[in-house]
Design a protein around this motif. Structure first.
Motif, PDB file in Angstrom:
ATOM      1  N   TYR A   1     -12.402  -8.879  -2.104  1.00  0.00           N
ATOM      2  CA  TYR A   1     -13.061  -9.419  -0.914  1.00  0.00           C
ATOM      3  C   TYR A   1     -12.611  -8.673   0.349  1.00  0.00           C
ATOM      4  O   TYR A   1     -13.451  -8.264   1.163  1.00  0.00           O
ATOM      5  CB  TYR A   1     -12.773 -10.907  -0.771  1.00  0.00           C
ATOM      6  N   VAL A   2     -11.307  -8.494   0.503  1.00  0.00           N
ATOM      7  CA  VAL A   2     -10.811  -7.833   1.711  1.00  0.00           C
ATOM      8  C   VAL A   2     -11.299  -6.393   1.772  1.00  0.00           C
ATOM      9  O   VAL A   2     -11.689  -5.902   2.842  1.00  0.00           O
ATOM     10  CB  VAL A   2      -9.269  -7.896   1.775  1.00  0.00           C
ATOM     11  N   HIS A   3     -11.320  -5.705   0.640  1.00  0.00           N
ATOM     12  CA  HIS A   3     -11.833  -4.337   0.636  1.00  0.00           C
ATOM     13  C   HIS A   3     -13.299  -4.302   1.046  1.00  0.00           C
ATOM     14  O   HIS A   3     -13.728  -3.426   1.813  1.00  0.00           O
ATOM     15  CB  HIS A   3     -11.661  -3.701  -0.741  1.00  0.00           C
ATOM     16  N   GLU A   4     -14.083  -5.240   0.537  1.00  0.00           N
ATOM     17  CA  GLU A   4     -15.498  -5.293   0.894  1.00  0.00           C
ATOM     18  C   GLU A   4     -15.693  -5.524   2.385  1.00  0.00           C
ATOM     19  O   GLU A   4     -16.560  -4.903   3.018  1.00  0.00           O
ATOM     20  CB  GLU A   4     -16.191  -6.399   0.089  1.00  0.00           C
ATOM     21  N   VAL A   5     -14.875  -6.387   2.968  1.00  0.00           N
ATOM     22  CA  VAL A   5     -15.009  -6.688   4.395  1.00  0.00           C
ATOM     23  C   VAL A   5     -14.572  -5.503   5.243  1.00  0.00           C
ATOM     24  O   VAL A   5     -15.234  -5.152   6.223  1.00  0.00           O
ATOM     25  CB  VAL A   5     -14.202  -7.947   4.765  1.00  0.00           C
ATOM     26  N   VAL A   6     -13.461  -4.873   4.889  1.00  0.00           N
ATOM     27  CA  VAL A   6     -12.984  -3.725   5.668  1.00  0.00           C
ATOM     28  C   VAL A   6     -13.957  -2.557   5.535  1.00  0.00           C
ATOM     29  O   VAL A   6     -14.271  -1.870   6.506  1.00  0.00           O
ATOM     30  CB  VAL A   6     -11.570  -3.306   5.227  1.00  0.00           C
ATOM     31  N   SER A   7     -14.441  -2.336   4.329  1.00  0.00           N
ATOM     32  CA  SER A   7     -15.343  -1.216   4.091  1.00  0.00           C
ATOM     33  C   SER A   7     -16.692  -1.416   4.767  1.00  0.00           C
ATOM     34  O   SER A   7     -17.218  -0.517   5.425  1.00  0.00           O
ATOM     35  CB  SER A   7     -15.544  -1.022   2.588  1.00  0.00           C
ATOM     36  N   ASN A   8     -17.276  -2.608   4.606  1.00  0.00           N
ATOM     37  CA  ASN A   8     -18.564  -2.905   5.232  1.00  0.00           C
ATOM     38  C   ASN A   8     -18.691  -4.408   5.451  1.00  0.00           C
ATOM     39  O   ASN A   8     -19.174  -5.138   4.585  1.00  0.00           O
ATOM     40  CB  ASN A   8     -19.730  -2.402   4.376  1.00  0.00           C
ATOM     41  N   PRO A   9     -18.246  -4.906   6.597  1.00  0.00           N
ATOM     42  CA  PRO A   9     -18.218  -6.349   6.850  1.00  0.00           C
ATOM     43  C   PRO A   9     -19.588  -7.011   6.915  1.00  0.00           C
ATOM     44  O   PRO A   9     -19.690  -8.233   6.812  1.00  0.00           O
ATOM     45  CB  PRO A   9     -17.490  -6.457   8.194  1.00  0.00           C
ATOM     46  N   HIS A  10     -20.653  -6.215   7.065  1.00  0.00           N
ATOM     47  CA  HIS A  10     -21.987  -6.799   7.116  1.00  0.00           C
ATOM     48  C   HIS A  10     -22.376  -7.453   5.794  1.00  0.00           C
ATOM     49  O   HIS A  10     -23.353  -8.200   5.741  1.00  0.00           O
ATOM     50  CB  HIS A  10     -23.020  -5.729   7.479  1.00  0.00           C
ATOM     51  N   GLN A  11     -21.612  -7.198   4.749  1.00  0.00           N
ATOM     52  CA  GLN A  11     -21.882  -7.846   3.468  1.00  0.00           C
ATOM     53  C   GLN A  11     -21.694  -9.360   3.560  1.00  0.00           C
ATOM     54  O   GLN A  11     -22.290 -10.113   2.804  1.00  0.00           O
ATOM     55  CB  GLN A  11     -20.958  -7.288   2.388  1.00  0.00           C
ATOM     56  N   TYR A  12     -20.842  -9.781   4.489  1.00  0.00           N
ATOM     57  CA  TYR A  12     -20.561 -11.209   4.664  1.00  0.00           C
ATOM     58  C   TYR A  12     -20.884 -11.712   6.066  1.00  0.00           C
ATOM     59  O   TYR A  12     -21.150 -12.899   6.253  1.00  0.00           O
ATOM     60  CB  TYR A  12     -19.085 -11.490   4.368  1.00  0.00           C
ATOM     61  N   PHE A  13     -20.837 -10.810   7.045  1.00  0.00           N
ATOM     62  CA  PHE A  13     -21.042 -11.200   8.440  1.00  0.00           C
ATOM     63  C   PHE A  13     -22.105 -10.291   9.057  1.00  0.00           C
ATOM     64  O   PHE A  13     -21.783  -9.315   9.748  1.00  0.00           O
ATOM     65  CB  PHE A  13     -19.720 -11.093   9.211  1.00  0.00           C
ATOM     66  N   PRO A  14     -23.384 -10.564   8.776  1.00  0.00           N
ATOM     67  CA  PRO A  14     -24.443  -9.667   9.235  1.00  0.00           C
ATOM     68  C   PRO A  14     -24.455  -9.490  10.745  1.00  0.00           C
ATOM     69  O   PRO A  14     -24.373 -10.455  11.492  1.00  0.00           O
ATOM     70  CB  PRO A  14     -25.721 -10.342   8.726  1.00  0.00           C
TER      71      PRO A  14
END
Length: 227
Positions: A181-194
Motif C-alpha cells: 500500500y505505501v509503495h503504491e501511494v508513494v509511487s502514484n498516490p492518485h490510485q487512492y487519492f484522485p
C-alpha cells in the motif's frame, strides 16, 4: 463537471506581469504574425511559455526529454486540471489511469535504509529547469516530504498540506499489505487519492531504491518517525 483550469497560466502569471512592463517585448511582439493584444490572459500565458523564447523549452530535463515535453499533460494531469474537487466520474477515470500505469518492483516491495530516507525526506533538491538547472550528476533529487507532512515527532518545521505521518510504522506495522500500500501511494498516490497534490514519485522523480529508503524512514521500527 467542473470548469477547466489552465495550469500554464497559473505558473507564468508573475512572468506575464513582468513582461507587460517591457517595452522591448511588446516592440518585438508587434513584428510577429500573432497579435497578442487579441489574446485572453490564458492564451497569452500559453503563447509566452510554448511559442516564444521566454522559456528554454528545448532544454534537456533530468527525467528525459525536453522542457517542452515536460509541459505536455498526461491523462491524469489533464483530468485533474479542473477547478474544484473531481466528480465521481472524473475521480474514477483518474484512479483507473493511475492503477493502469503502476508497476510493482520485481521481487516485491522491500524497505531500504531509513537514514538515507531521512535525508531524502528533508531534501527539496531536483528537477528545476532554467539558466542554472539542477545537476543530478553531483547531487541526487530529494523527496521533500517535510514540505507537506510531519514525520519525525521531534521535528518542529514541516508543512501541513498532507496528514501527519508521525508514528506511521509503529501504528501499522510492516507486513506485506502495508508495504504494498505505501509503495503504491508513494509511487502514484492518485490510485487512492484522485487529483491529490502529492507528486507521483514513481514517474522518474525517485528511483525504486530511493523510494525504498523513504519507505524505511516512514515504516522502520528504528526510524525516529516511530519513536
Amino acid at each position: 463537471m467542473f470548469k477547466k483550469k489552465n495550469l500554464t497560466a497559473a505558473v507564468v502569471v508573475s512572468a506575464s506581469a513582468a513582461l507587460a512592463g517591457c517595452d522591448q517585448f511588446f516592440q518585438d511582439a508587434s513584428d510577429r504574425e500573432v497579435d497578442i493584444t487579441q489574446m485572453s490572459p490564458e492564451e497569452l500565458a500559453e503563447h509566452l511559455v510554448l511559442e516564444t523564447d521566454s522559456y528554454r523549452m528545448d532544454q534537456e530535463v533530468q527525467e528525459g526529454g525536453t522542457g517542452r515535453e515536460r509541459m505536455q499533460q498526461d491523462e491524469v494531469q489533464a483530468l485533474c486540471s479542473l477547478e474544484g474537487s473531481p466528480d465521481s466520474e472524473t475521480a474514477g477515470q483518474v484512479v483507473a489511469a493511475a492503477r493502469a500505469s503502476y508497476e510493482r518492483p520485481d521481487g516485491g516491495v522491500e524497505l531500504g535504509d531509513w537514514r538515507r530516507g531521512a535525508e531524502l525526506a528533508r531534501s527539496g533538491y531536483g528537477y528545476r529547469v532554467g539558466h542554472n538547472n539542477d545537476d543530478h550528476g553531483t547531487r541526487e533529487p530529494g523527496a521533500n516530504c517535510y514540505a507537506c507532512h510531519q514525520m519525525d515527532p521531534a521535528e518542529t518545521t514541516y508543512g501541513t498540506i498532507g496528514p501527519s505521518l508521525a508514528n506511521y510504522g509503529r501504528e501499522r506495522g510492516t507486513d506485506e499489505s502495508v508495504l504494498n500500500y505505501v509503495h503504491e501511494v508513494v509511487s502514484n498516490p492518485h490510485q487512492y487519492f484522485p487529483c491529490t497534490y502529492m507528486p507521483r514519485f514513481g514517474r522518474n522523480f525517485l528511483t525504486e531504491e530511493q523510494i525504498s529508503h523513504v519507505m524505511a524512514y516512514l515504516l522502520d521500527p528504528e526510524s525516529p518517525v516511530n519513536q
